[in-house]
Design a protein around this motif. Structure first.
Motif, short mmCIF file in Angstrom:
data_model
loop_
_atom_site.label_atom_id
_atom_site.label_comp_id
_atom_site.label_asym_id
_atom_site.label_seq_id
_atom_site.Cartn_x
_atom_site.Cartn_y
_atom_site.Cartn_z
N UNK A 177 0.83 -1.21 0.00
CA UNK A 177 0.00 0.00 0.00
C UNK A 177 0.86 1.26 0.00
N UNK A 178 1.83 1.33 0.92
CA UNK A 178 2.66 2.54 1.01
C UNK A 178 3.43 2.81 -0.28
N UNK A 179 3.95 1.77 -0.90
CA UNK A 179 4.68 1.99 -2.16
C UNK A 179 3.71 2.40 -3.28
N UNK A 180 2.54 1.78 -3.33
CA UNK A 180 1.57 2.17 -4.37
C UNK A 180 1.16 3.63 -4.19
N UNK A 181 0.95 4.06 -2.96
CA UNK A 181 0.55 5.45 -2.71
C UNK A 181 1.70 6.42 -2.95
N UNK A 182 2.93 5.92 -2.92
CA UNK A 182 4.09 6.76 -3.22
C UNK A 182 4.34 6.85 -4.73
N UNK A 183 3.46 6.22 -5.52
CA UNK A 183 3.58 6.33 -6.97
C UNK A 183 4.24 5.17 -7.67
N UNK A 184 4.58 4.12 -6.93
CA UNK A 184 5.19 2.93 -7.53
C UNK A 184 4.14 2.14 -8.29
N UNK A 185 4.56 1.45 -9.34
CA UNK A 185 3.73 0.43 -9.98
C UNK A 185 3.98 -0.86 -9.21
N UNK A 186 2.96 -1.36 -8.53
CA UNK A 186 3.09 -2.56 -7.70
C UNK A 186 2.28 -3.68 -8.33
N UNK A 187 2.94 -4.79 -8.58
CA UNK A 187 2.29 -5.97 -9.15
C UNK A 187 2.56 -7.15 -8.23
N UNK A 188 1.51 -7.88 -7.90
CA UNK A 188 1.66 -9.09 -7.09
C UNK A 188 1.49 -10.28 -8.03
N UNK A 189 2.53 -11.11 -8.06
CA UNK A 189 2.54 -12.31 -8.89
C UNK A 189 2.15 -13.47 -7.98
N UNK A 190 1.02 -14.11 -8.27
CA UNK A 190 0.45 -15.07 -7.34
C UNK A 190 0.51 -16.48 -7.92
N UNK A 191 1.06 -17.40 -7.12
CA UNK A 191 1.17 -18.80 -7.55
C UNK A 191 -0.20 -19.47 -7.60
N UNK A 192 -1.04 -19.21 -6.62
CA UNK A 192 -2.38 -19.80 -6.55
C UNK A 192 -3.41 -18.69 -6.48
N UNK A 193 -3.75 -18.10 -7.63
CA UNK A 193 -4.68 -16.97 -7.59
C UNK A 193 -6.06 -17.39 -7.11
N UNK A 194 -6.69 -16.50 -6.49
CA UNK A 194 -8.07 -16.68 -6.04
C UNK A 194 -8.74 -15.33 -6.19
N UNK A 195 -9.45 -14.90 -5.18
CA UNK A 195 -10.08 -13.58 -5.17
C UNK A 195 -8.97 -12.54 -4.95
N UNK A 196 -8.70 -11.74 -5.95
CA UNK A 196 -7.61 -10.76 -5.87
C UNK A 196 -8.06 -9.41 -5.33
#
Length: 166
Positions: free
Chosen positions: A24-43
């Motif tokens: 959250x803090x990095x996203x609000x600081x303007x970073x592009x944040x991507x979470x790469x999930x091995x077992x995706x579910x409700x994102x």
């Protein structure tokens, strides 16, 4: 140029629980944040934190075609599950290509000497949004601390939000 953080996690809940405030803090600081999930579910919990999501396997299969991040955060238990994760982390550390941050207990011995204990102090907003994300992940009432602790192989860090853990 926007900075990029890729978070590599086995599940949505794991990413939120161990790195949600930092995401959250990095996203609000303007970073592009991507979470790469091995077992995706409700994102949805990750979207609450401001992160985009991708399937880990598809990203690992096309690793060279993708822009590389300045920071990579990885759940340590993925090193045993998918050797490609360890290979990419090892390469990033060897080439000083990215700041590498790891959470979890089972760190491979070969990486142990390359990383030091660090923590991120969550902003008040990060704590509130992490609580909302945990609730959306069916973890209502889960405690949200003031810090998240990692092990980090810090090159010249592009952000001062990770500090040595005492």
């Amino acid at each position: 140029m926007r900075y990029r953080l890729d978070v590599v996690a086995p599940t949505v809940l794991d990413a939120v629980r161990y790195a949600g405030g930092w995401v959250y803090d990095r996203a609000m600081a303007g970073w592009d944040v991507t979470v790469l999930i091995a077992n995706p579910g409700d994102v949805r919990p990750l979207h609450i934190l401001g992160a985009e999501t991708l399937d880990l396997d598809s990203v690992l299969n096309a690793w060279e075609d993708r822009p590389h991040p300045q920071t990579v955060a990885v759940a340590a238990d993925l090193f045993d599950r998918d050797p490609r994760v360890l290979t990419h982390v090892r390469n990033a550390l060897d080439q000083h290509a990215a700041e590498v941050t790891v959470w979890g207990e089972r760190l491979p011995a070969e990486l142990d000497s390359s990383v030091d204990s660090v923590e991120h102090r969550l902003s008040a907003a990060a704590r509130a949004f992490k609580a909302k994300a945990l609730s959306a992940a069916d973890q209502t009432g889960a405690a949200v601390g003031h810090t998240e602790t990692f092990r980090s192989g810090v090159m010249a860090s592009v952000a001062a939000d990770l500090i040595p853990a005492s």
